[in-house]
Design an enzyme around this catalytic site. Structure first.
Site, PDB file in Angstrom:
ATOM      1  N   HIS A 148      -1.460   6.834   7.883  1.00 41.90           N
ATOM      2  CA  HIS A 148      -0.357   7.779   7.113  1.00 41.90           C
ATOM      3  C   HIS A 148      -1.388   9.167   7.138  1.00 41.90           C
ATOM      4  O   HIS A 148      -0.568   9.921   6.851  1.00 41.90           O
ATOM      5  CB  HIS A 148       0.087   7.109   5.880  1.00 41.90           C
ATOM      6  CG  HIS A 148       0.969   6.378   5.907  1.00 41.90           C
ATOM      7  ND1 HIS A 148       2.327   6.734   6.222  1.00 41.90           N
ATOM      8  CD2 HIS A 148       1.302   4.912   5.638  1.00 41.90           C
ATOM      9  CE1 HIS A 148       3.240   5.628   6.348  1.00 41.90           C
ATOM     10  NE2 HIS A 148       2.717   4.664   5.971  1.00 41.90           N
ATOM     11  N   GLY A 170       0.939  -1.207   0.034  1.00 41.40           N
ATOM     12  CA  GLY A 170      -0.016  -0.102  -0.144  1.00 41.40           C
ATOM     13  C   GLY A 170       0.803   1.338  -0.092  1.00 41.40           C
ATOM     14  O   GLY A 170       2.077   0.965   0.215  1.00 41.40           O
ATOM     15  N   HIS A 203      -2.979   0.521   8.360  1.00 37.16           N
ATOM     16  CA  HIS A 203      -1.777   1.028   8.224  1.00 37.16           C
ATOM     17  C   HIS A 203      -1.714   2.183   7.201  1.00 37.16           C
ATOM     18  O   HIS A 203      -1.217   3.376   7.608  1.00 37.16           O
ATOM     19  CB  HIS A 203      -0.586  -0.028   7.847  1.00 37.16           C
ATOM     20  CG  HIS A 203       0.500   0.164   7.483  1.00 37.16           C
ATOM     21  ND1 HIS A 203       1.754   0.158   8.453  1.00 37.16           N
ATOM     22  CD2 HIS A 203       1.244   1.519   6.429  1.00 37.16           C
ATOM     23  CE1 HIS A 203       2.831   0.817   7.831  1.00 37.16           C
ATOM     24  NE2 HIS A 203       2.620   1.443   6.891  1.00 37.16           N
ATOM     25  N   GLU A 204      -2.549   1.922   6.182  1.00 35.53           N
ATOM     26  CA  GLU A 204      -2.288   3.095   5.141  1.00 35.53           C
ATOM     27  C   GLU A 204      -3.232   4.289   5.491  1.00 35.53           C
ATOM     28  O   GLU A 204      -2.772   5.343   5.435  1.00 35.53           O
ATOM     29  CB  GLU A 204      -2.806   2.626   3.615  1.00 35.53           C
ATOM     30  CG  GLU A 204      -2.019   1.603   3.151  1.00 35.53           C
ATOM     31  CD  GLU A 204      -0.592   1.896   3.115  1.00 35.53           C
ATOM     32  OE1 GLU A 204      -0.230   3.122   2.731  1.00 35.53           O
ATOM     33  OE2 GLU A 204       0.076   1.031   3.348  1.00 35.53           O
ATOM     34  N   CYS A 235       6.991  -0.412   6.175  1.00 40.86           N
ATOM     35  CA  CYS A 235       6.684   0.867   5.518  1.00 40.86           C
ATOM     36  C   CYS A 235       7.715   1.040   4.594  1.00 40.86           C
ATOM     37  O   CYS A 235       8.840   1.334   4.941  1.00 40.86           O
ATOM     38  CB  CYS A 235       6.262   1.714   6.713  1.00 40.86           C
ATOM     39  SG  CYS A 235       5.744   3.251   6.230  1.00 40.86           S
ATOM     40  N   LEU A 236       7.213   1.573   3.516  1.00 45.31           N
ATOM     41  CA  LEU A 236       8.171   2.282   2.466  1.00 45.31           C
ATOM     42  C   LEU A 236       8.924   3.423   3.154  1.00 45.31           C
ATOM     43  O   LEU A 236       9.882   3.819   2.534  1.00 45.31           O
ATOM     44  CB  LEU A 236       7.262   2.556   1.259  1.00 45.31           C
ATOM     45  CG  LEU A 236       6.636   1.429   0.483  1.00 45.31           C
ATOM     46  CD1 LEU A 236       6.053   1.828  -0.821  1.00 45.31           C
ATOM     47  CD2 LEU A 236       7.832   0.297   0.081  1.00 45.31           C
TER      48      LEU A 236
END
Ligand code: ZN
Length: 189
Positions: A146, A47, A142-143, A100-101
């Site tokens: 953000h 994501g 999670h997304e 996470c990216l």
């Protein structure tokens, strides 16, 4: 391809603003959504959220299709969310191993709601609603975090669970996958 913001960048800590209807219909916004998706795919993300590419707006994307970063994940069809809202269904939680990216080479255990309802506008502005459980529910939580300036590391309570990606696979993945299979038996998938 868009540049990914890493932990420490202030934009990851802002509450992102809602996207208006006319703004969503603007070709520039539609191009941004395409670029966000391509950036996620290029990085093998499950994501991505707009603040991760330095845009503080409530847009995020989830998709899992045989992802090499998450070999144990169930497939999740491409979901592009504008102004998403999560409602927790019940009190059940599970410990999700997240990465996470925007937090390079780190994973850790995070408590997530096991069952959620997700409402959002799709990229054409249509209302959408779905129910998600288990690992899939974890990815969406999670997304959406953000968009409120939250990173998974904020939710890690047992810091001894923190691990690099290589050592996750070496020391933690097998037991995590076994716990997730038990969760699927309990909650469905
Ligand atoms: Zn993330």
């Amino acid at each position: 391809m868009l540049k990914i913001a890493h932990i420490g960048h202030p934009i990851l800590r802002e509450r992102a603003r809602e996207v208006g209807a006319s703004e969503l219909a603007d070709p520039a916004m539609q191009t941004f959504i395409d670029d966000l998706y391509e950036t996620m795919r290029d990085a093998n993300g499950a994501g991505i959220a707009a603040p991760q590419v330095h845009r503080s707006i409530r847009v995020c994307i989830v998709e899992v299709q045989a992802n090499p970063r998450y070999p144990y994940m169930p497939n999740i069809p491409l979901t592009i969310m504008i102004n998403p809202v999560i409602t927790l269904l019940g009190k059940g939680t599970f410990q999700n191993y997240e990465g996470c990216l925007s937090v390079p080479n780190l994973r850790g255990l995070v408590a997530r709601s096991a069952r959620i309802e997700l409402s959002y506008l799709d990229r054409t502005g249509m209302d959408q609603k779905q129910t998600l459980v288990g690992l899939s529910a974890g990815v969406f939580q999670h997304e959406c975090d953000h968009l409120d300036g939250k990173l998974f590391v904020d939710r890690v309570t047992d810091t001894t669970s923190l691990t690099t990606w290589a050592d996750f696979e070496r020391f933690h993945m097998a037991s995590f996958v076994a716990r997730m299979n038990a969760l699927v038996d309990r909650e469905g998938s």
